[in-house]
Design a protein around this motif. Structure first.
Motif, short mmCIF file in Angstrom:
data_model
loop_
_atom_site.label_atom_id
_atom_site.label_comp_id
_atom_site.label_asym_id
_atom_site.label_seq_id
_atom_site.Cartn_x
_atom_site.Cartn_y
_atom_site.Cartn_z
N PHE A 16 53.19 22.62 33.01
CA PHE A 16 54.56 23.10 33.19
C PHE A 16 54.63 24.61 33.02
CE2 PHE A 16 58.51 24.28 30.87
CZ PHE A 16 59.38 24.23 31.94
N PHE A 17 54.05 25.13 31.96
CA PHE A 17 54.10 26.56 31.71
C PHE A 17 53.32 27.35 32.76
CE2 PHE A 17 55.19 25.21 27.28
CZ PHE A 17 56.46 25.75 27.28
N ASP A 18 52.19 26.81 33.21
CA ASP A 18 51.44 27.46 34.28
C ASP A 18 52.27 27.54 35.56
OD1 ASP A 18 49.25 27.77 32.59
OD2 ASP A 18 48.13 26.07 33.44
N GLU A 19 52.95 26.44 35.87
CA GLU A 19 53.80 26.42 37.06
C GLU A 19 54.97 27.39 36.92
OE1 GLU A 19 54.80 22.32 37.77
OE2 GLU A 19 52.80 21.88 38.55
N CYS A 20 55.52 27.50 35.72
CA CYS A 20 56.61 28.45 35.49
C CYS A 20 56.15 29.87 35.79
CB CYS A 20 57.11 28.36 34.05
SG CYS A 20 58.11 26.90 33.73
N VAL A 21 54.96 30.21 35.37
CA VAL A 21 54.42 31.55 35.63
C VAL A 21 54.35 31.79 37.14
CG1 VAL A 21 52.34 32.99 35.46
CG2 VAL A 21 53.17 31.75 33.46
N LEU A 24 57.97 32.06 38.64
CA LEU A 24 58.61 33.33 38.30
C LEU A 24 57.96 34.50 39.05
CD1 LEU A 24 59.17 32.68 34.52
CD2 LEU A 24 60.93 32.81 36.30
N ALA A 25 56.66 34.42 39.26
CA ALA A 25 55.98 35.48 40.01
C ALA A 25 56.48 35.52 41.46
CB ALA A 25 54.47 35.27 39.97
N ASP A 26 56.76 34.35 42.03
CA ASP A 26 57.30 34.28 43.39
C ASP A 26 58.76 34.72 43.42
OD1 ASP A 26 57.22 33.40 46.25
OD2 ASP A 26 58.71 31.97 45.51
N MET A 27 59.49 34.43 42.36
CA MET A 27 60.92 34.71 42.32
C MET A 27 61.21 36.21 42.21
SD MET A 27 63.72 33.07 39.72
CE MET A 27 63.62 34.28 38.42
N GLU A 28 60.42 36.92 41.44
CA GLU A 28 60.72 38.32 41.14
C GLU A 28 60.85 39.20 42.39
OE1 GLU A 28 59.08 41.97 38.41
OE2 GLU A 28 58.61 39.92 37.83
N PRO A 29 59.92 39.16 43.34
CA PRO A 29 60.11 40.01 44.53
C PRO A 29 61.33 39.60 45.37
CG PRO A 29 58.11 38.70 44.74
CD PRO A 29 58.65 38.49 43.36
N ARG A 30 61.67 38.32 45.33
CA ARG A 30 62.87 37.86 46.06
C ARG A 30 64.13 38.47 45.43
NH1 ARG A 30 61.99 33.65 49.60
NH2 ARG A 30 60.01 32.56 49.40
N VAL A 31 64.16 38.50 44.11
CA VAL A 31 65.30 39.10 43.41
C VAL A 31 65.37 40.59 43.73
CG1 VAL A 31 66.24 39.71 41.15
CG2 VAL A 31 65.39 37.39 41.56
N ALA A 32 64.23 41.25 43.68
CA ALA A 32 64.19 42.69 43.92
C ALA A 32 64.63 43.03 45.35
CB ALA A 32 62.79 43.23 43.65
N ALA A 33 64.39 42.14 46.29
CA ALA A 33 64.72 42.40 47.69
C ALA A 33 66.12 41.96 48.09
CB ALA A 33 63.70 41.70 48.58
N LEU A 34 66.85 41.31 47.20
CA LEU A 34 68.15 40.74 47.57
C LEU A 34 69.10 41.75 48.19
CD1 LEU A 34 69.31 38.19 44.86
CD2 LEU A 34 68.88 37.79 47.28
N GLN A 35 69.23 42.92 47.62
CA GLN A 35 70.19 43.91 48.12
C GLN A 35 69.84 44.39 49.51
OE1 GLN A 35 71.70 46.95 45.35
NE2 GLN A 35 70.19 46.08 43.96
N ASP A 36 68.56 44.47 49.79
CA ASP A 36 68.11 45.03 51.06
C ASP A 36 67.79 43.98 52.11
OD1 ASP A 36 68.22 47.55 49.81
OD2 ASP A 36 66.20 47.27 49.01
N SER A 37 67.80 42.74 51.70
CA SER A 37 67.39 41.66 52.58
C SER A 37 68.49 41.29 53.57
CB SER A 37 67.01 40.43 51.74
OG SER A 37 66.71 39.35 52.59
N ALA A 38 68.10 41.16 54.82
CA ALA A 38 69.05 40.68 55.83
C ALA A 38 69.20 39.17 55.72
CB ALA A 38 68.55 41.06 57.22
N ASP A 39 68.24 38.54 55.07
CA ASP A 39 68.22 37.08 54.96
C ASP A 39 68.45 36.67 53.51
OD1 ASP A 39 68.06 34.52 55.87
OD2 ASP A 39 65.89 34.51 56.11
N GLN A 40 69.55 37.14 52.93
CA GLN A 40 69.85 36.86 51.53
C GLN A 40 69.97 35.37 51.25
OE1 GLN A 40 73.40 39.01 50.66
NE2 GLN A 40 72.34 40.95 50.39
N ARG A 49 66.19 27.33 43.76
CA ARG A 49 65.22 26.23 43.63
C ARG A 49 64.22 26.52 42.51
NH1 ARG A 49 65.44 26.58 49.15
NH2 ARG A 49 63.42 27.65 49.25
N ALA A 50 63.81 27.77 42.38
CA ALA A 50 62.87 28.14 41.32
C ALA A 50 63.49 27.90 39.95
CB ALA A 50 62.47 29.62 41.47
#
Length: 102
Positions: A16-21, A24-40, A49-50
């Motif tokens: 579970f903890f390995d999967e969380c890592v 979260l690693a996949d989620m972070e760049p998505r969060v960072a790109a939200l403002q600039d993303s055309a596909d929010q 989902r994460a």
């Protein structure tokens, strides 16, 4: 609980903890790109989902505080998906910090 069952439980928790890592690693760049993303919408859905996956696993292990936190996180993401809250610097910072807490 037998030693074997205890070891299996410990392995499930580790997984579970390995999967969380990874989540979260996949989620972070998505969060960072939200403002600039055309596909929010796709990014918001992926972030939701994460967070939901982490909440489900936390519930399975009885991590009540983590479940409560992720529930609040999901509520914010729902407001964003519904267009009631728009991504800006403040929201992005909040989402990144929430990810750090997770």
């Amino acid at each position: 609980m037998s030693t074997s069952a205890s070891n299996e439980f410990a392995q499930f928790r580790k997984t579970f903890f390995d999967e969380c890592v990874e989540i979260l690693a996949d989620m972070e760049p998505r969060v960072a790109a939200l403002q600039d993303s055309a596909d929010q919408r796709d990014d918001l859905n992926a972030i939701f989902r994460a967070v939901h996956s982490i909440k489900a696993g936390a519930g399975a292990f009885g991590f009540t505080e983590l479940v409560q936190f992720t529930h609040i996180f999901e509520a914010l993401l729902d407001k964003m998906r519904d267009g009631h809250i728009l991504p800006d610097d403040r929201i992005s910072t909040t989402l990144i910090r929430a990810g750090d807490v997770l």
